[in-house]
Design an enzyme around this catalytic site. Structure first.
Site, mmCIF file in Angstrom:
data_model
loop_
_atom_site.group_PDB
_atom_site.id
_atom_site.type_symbol
_atom_site.label_atom_id
_atom_site.label_comp_id
_atom_site.label_asym_id
_atom_site.label_seq_id
_atom_site.Cartn_x
_atom_site.Cartn_y
_atom_site.Cartn_z
ATOM 1 C CB CYS A 84 4.041 1.262 2.579
ATOM 2 S SG CYS A 84 2.375 1.257 2.829
ATOM 3 C CB CYS A 214 -0.341 -1.518 14.930
ATOM 4 S SG CYS A 214 -1.407 -2.852 15.113
ATOM 5 C CG HIS A 341 4.000 3.569 7.405
ATOM 6 N ND1 HIS A 341 5.096 3.946 6.526
ATOM 7 C CD2 HIS A 341 3.470 2.497 6.845
ATOM 8 C CE1 HIS A 341 4.871 3.057 5.279
ATOM 9 N NE2 HIS A 341 3.702 2.290 5.841
#
Length: 393
Positions: A84, A214, A341
């Protein structure tokens, strides 16, 4: 604060749930914007760094494929992965090459097309981000790992479900103003009410984390163009300088980590390095982007970065201190919770936001007061990798 390497161009695609084109086309969207922003052509670029988490890519060795498509050959190209935090690691690599004098101008492009694989395949790959001998076989996924931190923090520091909820409410407040974000709808407190059958954010995921706590996978790309002092002054009217860079890593196994209630050690270790290199403290930072893959992650980042004492991060969200008008604005582009993301693109997206803030070009997301110093906090895995980068006008 040495000003030897600057950002002269930034770009980002829209983050979406299902991009219809190829990774070439996805990468081009951010690349085109960054090149136009910098006012340069491919002939001005000396090297390129591509960043993604390869287990999500169907294309093996994507750096060469993308460099060819973007017209960046025969210049050298490199591939960087720290899950990430890949594109912020890529910026550190690019910075190092420019600082060392190897190259004058370097393109750093992060991308991820998460929709190339199914949700089940994605979860399986995330699980393999843990130790495949000692942890992954038990089926633990990302929400469960961060839930362990949330549980420890709640037990020791008095964090509540409402504090976590309020992080998402802030995120949604600014997600509505970010035209590149996946989620642009407002969120209300009643959306977290477990007694409301229509409350989509209230569903349990991994206690104490709920759906609204989330972030979601997304497809997207980001691009940062770095240049040395001479080229930066020649090409850019508003160069934004890299003042400090810090990086750290942590044990992959959760059992090897000493204190979950202290948050992710990579954050505060990387921050310590970056502050020292920049010659500043946390009080000098006027706007920040932190890695909020889960609501608890943002609370922990407040403390790891020194914006609040250990155990007191919750007070910042309670006081709305991290809103745009607060004393320490954080994630005023909606953060990962609203933007989505796309793993390899996330760090570059955070950096684009900070660069625009320091140039006074963030539009409706602009923090008042003409901020001069901004910070990016980007984490890979469950605190396995951590990068903190400080920028200044």
């Amino acid at each position: 604060m040495e000003k030897d390497v600057a950002v002269i161009g930034v770009g980002q695609s829209s983050f979406v749930r299902g991009y219809e084109g190829s990774i070439r086309e996805l990468a081009f969207e951010a690349f085109r914007e960054a090149m136009e922003d910098a006012g340069i052509t491919q002939k001005d670029v000396d090297a390129s760094v591509f960043c993604s988490a390869p287990e999500y890519d169907k294309q093996r060795s994507p750096a060469g494929v993308l460099a060819e498509y973007l017209g960046l050959i025969p210049q050298p190209t490199f591939y960087v992965e720290t899950v990430c935090s890949s594109s912020s690691t890529g910026v550190k690599v690019g910075y190092s090459m420019v600082k060392a004098g190897l190259h004058d101008v370097v393109v750093v492009l992060g991308f991820q097309k998460m929709s190339e694989i199914t949700s089940a395949e994605s979860q399986e790959r995330m699980g393999r981000g843990a130790d495949i001998q000692w942890e992954a076989p038990f089926g633990t996924m990302m929400p469960a790992y961060y839930a362990l931190y949330a549980q420890a923090y709640m037990a020791k520091n008095g964090l509540t479900h409402n504090d976590l909820r309020d992080v998402r409410l802030k995120s949604a407040t600014y997600g509505t103003t970010n035209e590149r974000a996946v989620y642009r709808k407002g969120v209300k407190a009643e959306d977290f009410d477990p007694n409301n059958p229509d409350a989509k954010m209230a569903g349990p995921v991994a206690w104490p984390l709920r759906v609204g706590d989330c972030c979601a996978n997304a497809d997207g790309s980001s691009c940062i163009i770095l240049a040395n002092r001479e080229k930066a002054k020649a090409f850019s009217k508003k160069p934004v300088w890299v003042l400090g860079i810090g990086a750290a890593s942590e044990a992959v196994n959760m059992a090897a980590r000493p204190d979950f209630a202290r948050g992710l050690s990579v954050g505060y270790k990387a921050a310590e390095q970056a502050y020292k290199m920049a010659g500043i403290t946390a009080k000098d930072v006027k706007v920040a982007e932190v890695h909020d893959c889960f609501t608890i992650a943002e609370i922990m980042a407040y403390e790891g970065l020194g914006f609040a004492p250990m155990g007191e991060g919750k007070q910042l969200i309670r006081e709305k201190a991290t809103y745009k008008e607060g004393r320490m604005p954080v994630n005023v582009d909606g953060g990962l919770l609203s933007k989505g993301h796309p793993i390899g693109a996330t760090g570059g997206s955070q950096m684009r936001t900070i660069v625009l803030q320091l140039r006074g070009e963030a539009g409706p997301m602009q923090v008042p007061g003409n901020p001069e110093i901004g910070l990016v906090h980007n984490v890979g895995g469950v605190g396995l990798y951590g990068n903190v980068t400080i920028f200044g006008r």
